[in-house]
Enzyme design. Structure first.
Site, PDB file in Angstrom:
ATOM      1  N   GLU A 294       6.550  -3.086  -1.691  1.00  0.00           N
ATOM      2  CA  GLU A 294       5.209  -3.241  -1.113  1.00  0.00           C
ATOM      3  C   GLU A 294       4.878  -4.681  -0.715  1.00  0.00           C
ATOM      4  O   GLU A 294       4.001  -5.316  -1.296  1.00  0.00           O
ATOM      5  CB  GLU A 294       4.143  -2.707  -2.064  1.00  0.00           C
TER       6      GLU A 294
ATOM      7  N   GLU B 154       6.379   7.001  -2.492  1.00  0.00           N
ATOM      8  CA  GLU B 154       5.545   7.143  -3.689  1.00  0.00           C
ATOM      9  C   GLU B 154       4.392   8.062  -3.323  1.00  0.00           C
ATOM     10  O   GLU B 154       3.578   7.721  -2.460  1.00  0.00           O
ATOM     11  CB  GLU B 154       5.002   5.791  -4.154  1.00  0.00           C
TER      12      GLU B 154
HETATM   13  C1  GAL Z   1       2.227   1.226  -5.936  1.00  0.00           C
HETATM   14  C2  GAL Z   1       3.403   0.453  -6.496  1.00  0.00           C
HETATM   15  C3  GAL Z   1       3.948   1.099  -7.742  1.00  0.00           C
HETATM   16  C4  GAL Z   1       2.821   1.445  -8.670  1.00  0.00           C
HETATM   17  C5  GAL Z   1       1.846   2.334  -7.965  1.00  0.00           C
HETATM   18  C6  GAL Z   1       0.693   2.793  -8.825  1.00  0.00           C
HETATM   19  O1  GAL Z   1       1.417   0.432  -5.138  1.00  0.00           O
HETATM   20  O2  GAL Z   1       4.445   0.356  -5.552  1.00  0.00           O
HETATM   21  O3  GAL Z   1       4.844   0.226  -8.379  1.00  0.00           O
HETATM   22  O4  GAL Z   1       2.212   0.278  -9.121  1.00  0.00           O
HETATM   23  O5  GAL Z   1       1.317   1.641  -6.881  1.00  0.00           O
HETATM   24  O6  GAL Z   1      -0.186   3.605  -8.090  1.00  0.00           O
END
Ligand code: GAL
Length: 633
Positions: A144, A315
Site C-alpha cells: 500500500e 485484501e
Molecule cells: C490494509 C493493509 C493491511 C491491514 C488492513 C486492515 O490497508 O494493507 O496490512 O492493515 O489494511 O484493514
C-alpha cells in the site's frame, strides 16, 4: 480465465505446528491463493546481514504442499528497527518538519537513496532464493504505497532529490523562474540549491512550486517501485503486483503500474464508507453494513485500467475492521456480494484479509476468516460459498464498455493546490459522474488521460482535467462519439499558469472562461429543463453555441457537434439528464436502477447487486438485501 479466491496469511504470527491445519482448512474452504511475507523483515533478517529464511522455506513448503499458490511479499513497508541505526535519516518527515517515528509501519521516505539500496538488497536476497521457485506464483512489492499519508515527505532526502529533479526538468534556474512566475512576490531563485520544499511558508507557496513537488513525489513512488521490479524481473518470471488502496491519489498509479504486471487493491467497503466517502449521514446510515454501492466498483474499474486489464482484490474486508470511525459488522451475504462484484468487473482473484484475527498488535479487533480462537468467523462460510459457485461459473470475461470516464491523478493534485472553493475536490467530481453513469445502469471503463483507446468508446466523460495532454486533444480531433469535457478543463498549463487566451483552450472551440465562481453548498443555480449547478460556475464567452443554459440565461453547455464543454458542476438530476441525452445520441441503452441496485455487464452476463438494505424486484427478479443475481446477456 481461471478465477480464484485466496487469503492473506502471516505464518510468523502463529506456531509452526498450526500451519498444516491452517493450510488444510484454507484448501477445504476452496481457497487457491495465499499471500505471505509482506511485513516479515524483522523475522527474515533479525540483525543486519543475519538471515533466517528457514522458517519461510518451511511455511512455503506447508502451504504449497497443501495445494496453495503463493504470493510472496517483499517486506519493505516495515523496515526493522535496526535499519534506523544504519540510516537514521530514512524516516519520512511530516509537513511540520517532524520525523515520523518507528513503531508502526511505512515510516520510510521514498526519496531516501540509502533505504532504496536496502530494499534492493532484501529483494535480491528473496529473489535469489525464491525467484525461480514454481511455488511462488506472484510477487507483491511493498504494501500500500501512500497509505497513512506517506507519499509526501518533507525530509532532507526529499529536498536533495527535488533539487536534482528540478535541475533535470528545467535545465536552468532562469527557465524555472519564468515557468513558475517567480517574479510574483520576488520569489526568484539564483540557483537550484536555493529551492526548498514548499512547506512551512508564511502563507501559501507558489502553486507552480507545489505542483512540481507533487509531481516529484509521485515520481519517487514509481522510482522506488522500480528498484524492486528491476531485481524481480531479472530473477523471476512470476508476475509482479502491488496492492493499491481506496481513494489514495497522491501518486500516479498509472505511472507506477506501468512497471508491474497486475494491479491489485485492498477493498474495505464499510471502512471506506465511514472513513473516506463524501456523503451525507442518511446515505451512510442506509449503507452502514454494506458499503457504498459505487465506491468498490469505481476502484475495480480504475485498477483494471492501471493493470492494463489484469487486476485483483488482494485484501477483501471479511467483517468489521478496526480503523474506521465506527466499525459495524456487514449484513449477512455482503462478503459474497463484494466478492462476486469484483469478479463481475473482471478480477482474476479475490483474497480475504486475513486468515485469523490477530490477538496482538494494532489490529486485534479486525475480523478475519477465523476468530482468534480458530473458530470460523461468519465470512469463512461466505467465501466457501463463492468458491463452490465459482466452480459452476461459465467463463465470464471482461467486455469493453461503451462508456469511458477519464481519471487523472495530476488533476487531483492541481485541484488541491488551488481549490478556489472549500469543498472542492477532483475525486469527488469524477466519482459523482461515475455514480450518475451507474444510476443509469451503465458499465464503465476508466481510462487515463493519455489513453490511446478513445476510439473504442461511444461516450466519454472527462470532467475536471486541469491540463489536457496533447495526445488527448489529438485523439479528440478524430473522435466520432460524444464527449463531455469540463468544468475546469485545461484550466492550467503544466506549469500551473492560466493558458494563453484563457481556458479551456480547446482547439476548434471559440470559447473562453471570462470569470468563474465557487459557490457554498447552500447555493444552487437552476438549469432550464431541470437540475442545478452547484459548487462551481464558469462564465463563457465565444461563438460556440450553447445547447443548455441556466434559467438566468447563462450558457452552461457549449457544443461543437457531439463535443461538449460543461461550464458548471452538475447536481445529480442535471447529470442524469446529461447522461440520458448523450446515451440517446449514441444509441446506448440505459437501465435506470432503483436505489442501491447496481448492474455490471461482463462479456456474457449481466450481474445484479443489491446494496440496499431491503429486497427489490427488478428485471423480473427478486433480490434480497445483499443479493446477487446474474443472467446471460
Ligand atoms: C490494509 C493493509 C493491511 C491491514 C488492513 C486492515 O490497508 O494493507 O496490512 O492493515 O489494511 O484493514
Amino acid at each position: 480465465m481461471q478465477r480464484g479466491l485466496g487469503v492473506c496469511y502471516y505464518p510468523e504470527h502463529w506456531p509452526e505446528t498450526q500451519w498444516p491445519e491452517d493450510a488444510a482448512r484454507m484448501v477445504a474452504a476452496g481457497l487457491t491463493w495465499v499471500r505471505i511475507g509482506e511485513f516479515a523483515w524483522s523475522r527474515l533478517e533479525p540483525e543486519p546481514g543475519v538471515l533466517t529464511f528457514d522458517w519461510l522455506d518451511r511455511a512455503i513448503a506447508v502451504l504449497a504442499n497443501a495445494g496453495l499458490k503463493i504470493v510472496l511479499g517483499t517486506p519493505t513497508a516495515t523496515p526493522p528497527r535496526w535499519l534506523l541505526h544504519k540510516h537514521p535519516d530514512m524516516l519520512a518527515v511530516d509537513r511540520e518538519g517532524r520525523p515520523r517515528k518507528f513503531g508502526s509501519r511505512r515510516h520510510y521516505c521514498f526519496s531516501h537513496l540509502g533505504f532504496r539500496d536496502e530494499c534492493r538488497r532484501i529483494t535480491t536476497l528473496l529473489a535469489d532464493r525464491y525467484g525461480r521457485d514454481p511455488r511462488i506464483c506472484a510477487w507483491q512489492l511493498d504494501n500500500e504505497y501512500g497509505c497513512h499519508d506517506t507519499v509526501l515527505s518533507w525530509s532532507e532526502a526529499a529536498r536533495t532529490g527535488f533539487r536534482d529533479w528540478l535541475a533535470q526538468r528545467y535545465q536552468s534556474v532562469d527557465h524555472l523562474n519564468r515557468a513558475w512566475g517567480n517574479v510574483f512576490w520576488s520569489m526568484d531563485y539564483g540557483s537550484f540549491d536555493d529551492i526548498d520544499l514548499p512547506n512551512l511558508t508564511v502563507t501559501e507557496p507558489n502553486p507552480a512550486h507545489v505542483m512540481a513537488f507533487r509531481r516529484y513525489s509521485s515520481d519517487q513512488v514509481t522510482a522506488f517501485n522500480r528498484v524492486q521490479t528491476a531485481v524481480l524481473h531479472r530473477l523471476s518470471a512470476a508476475p509482479l503486483l502491488h496492492n493499491y488502496m481506496g481513494r489514495v491519489t497522491e501518486f500516479d498509479h498509472f505511472d507506477t503500474g506501468a512497471d508491474l504486471d497486475i494491479a491489485t487493491w485492498d477493498s474495505y467497503p464499510m471502512g471506506f464508507l465511514l472513513d473516506r466517502l463524501d456523503a451525507d449521514e442518511a446515505h451512510k446510515a442506509t449503507y452502514l453494513r454494506q458499503g457504498d454501492p459505487d465506491f468498490q466498483a469505481f476502484h475495480h474499474d480504475l485498477y483494471r485500467a492501471v493493470g492494463r486489464g489484469r487486476w485483483w482484490v488482494i485484501e477483501q474486508q471479511p467483517g468489521p475492521v478496526n480503523w474506521a470511525p465506527w466499525n459495524p459488522a456487514p449484513l449477512p451475504g455482503m462478503v459474497r456480494l463484494w466478492t462476486w462484484e469484483a469478479f463481475a468487473h473482471g478480477a482474476e482473484a479475490v483474497c480475504y484479509f486475513r486468515w485469523r484475527q490477530a490477538p496482538f498488535g494494532q489490529e486485534q479487533l479486525h475480523a478475519g476468516l477465523l476468530r482468534p480462537d480458530s473458530v470460523a468467523a461468519p465470512a469463512l462460510a461466505e467465501a466457501a460459498e463463492v468458491a463452490r459457485e465459482l466452480q459452476a461459473l461459465p467463463n465470464v470475461g471482461t467486455a469493453t464498455a461503451r462508456v469511458a470516464l477519464v481519471f487523472d491523478y495530476a488533476s487531483q493534485w492541481a485541484w488541491e493546490t488551488q481549490p478556489q472553493g472549500a469543498d472542492f475536490d477532483y475525486f469527488r467530481l469524477v466519482f459523482s459522474v461515475y455514480r450518475g453513469l451507474r444510476r443509469a445502469g451503465l458499465s464503465v471503463d476508466i481510462v487515463p488521460p493519455d489513453t490511446d483507446r478513445l476510439p473504442a468508446y461511444d461516450l466519454v466523460f472527462a470532467p475536471g482535467i486541469m491540463t489536457l495532454p496533447d495526445s488527448f486533444l489529438t485523439a479528440l480531433s478524430s473522435f466520432a462519439g460524444t464527449v463531455i469535457l469540463g468544468p475546469r478543463t485545461n484550466a492550467r498549463t503544466a506549469e500551473f499558469a492560466l493558458p494563453d487566451g484563457l481556458p479551456p483552450a480547446l482547439p476548434g472551440f471559440d470559447l473562453r472562461i471570462t470569470h468563474l465562481e465557487s459557490l457554498p453548498p447552500t447555493e444552487a443555480l437552476p438549469v432550464n429543463g431541470g437540475g442545478n449547478v452547484r459548487h462551481w460556475m464558469e462564465h463563457l464567452d465565444g461563438t460556440v453555441p450553447s445547447t443548455l443554459c441556466l434559467t438566468s440565461g447563462l450558457p452552461l453547455l457549449a457544443s461543437v457537434g457531439r463535443q461538449h464543454y460543461l461550464a458548471g458542476w452538475p447536481d445529480d438530476s442535471l447529470l442524469d439528464r446529461l447522461i440520458a441525452t448523450a446515451c440517446a445520441t449514441e444509441g446506448i441503452p440505459r437501465t435506470p436502477v432503483p436505489d442501491g441496485l447496481r448492474i455490471r455487464d461482463s462479456d456474457t452476463h449481466r450481474f445484479y447487486f443489491n446494496y440496499g438494505p431491503h429486497s427489490v424486484v427488478f428485471d423480473g427478479m427478486a433480490l434480497p438485501a445483499a443479493g446477487v443475481a446474474m443472467r446471460p446477456l
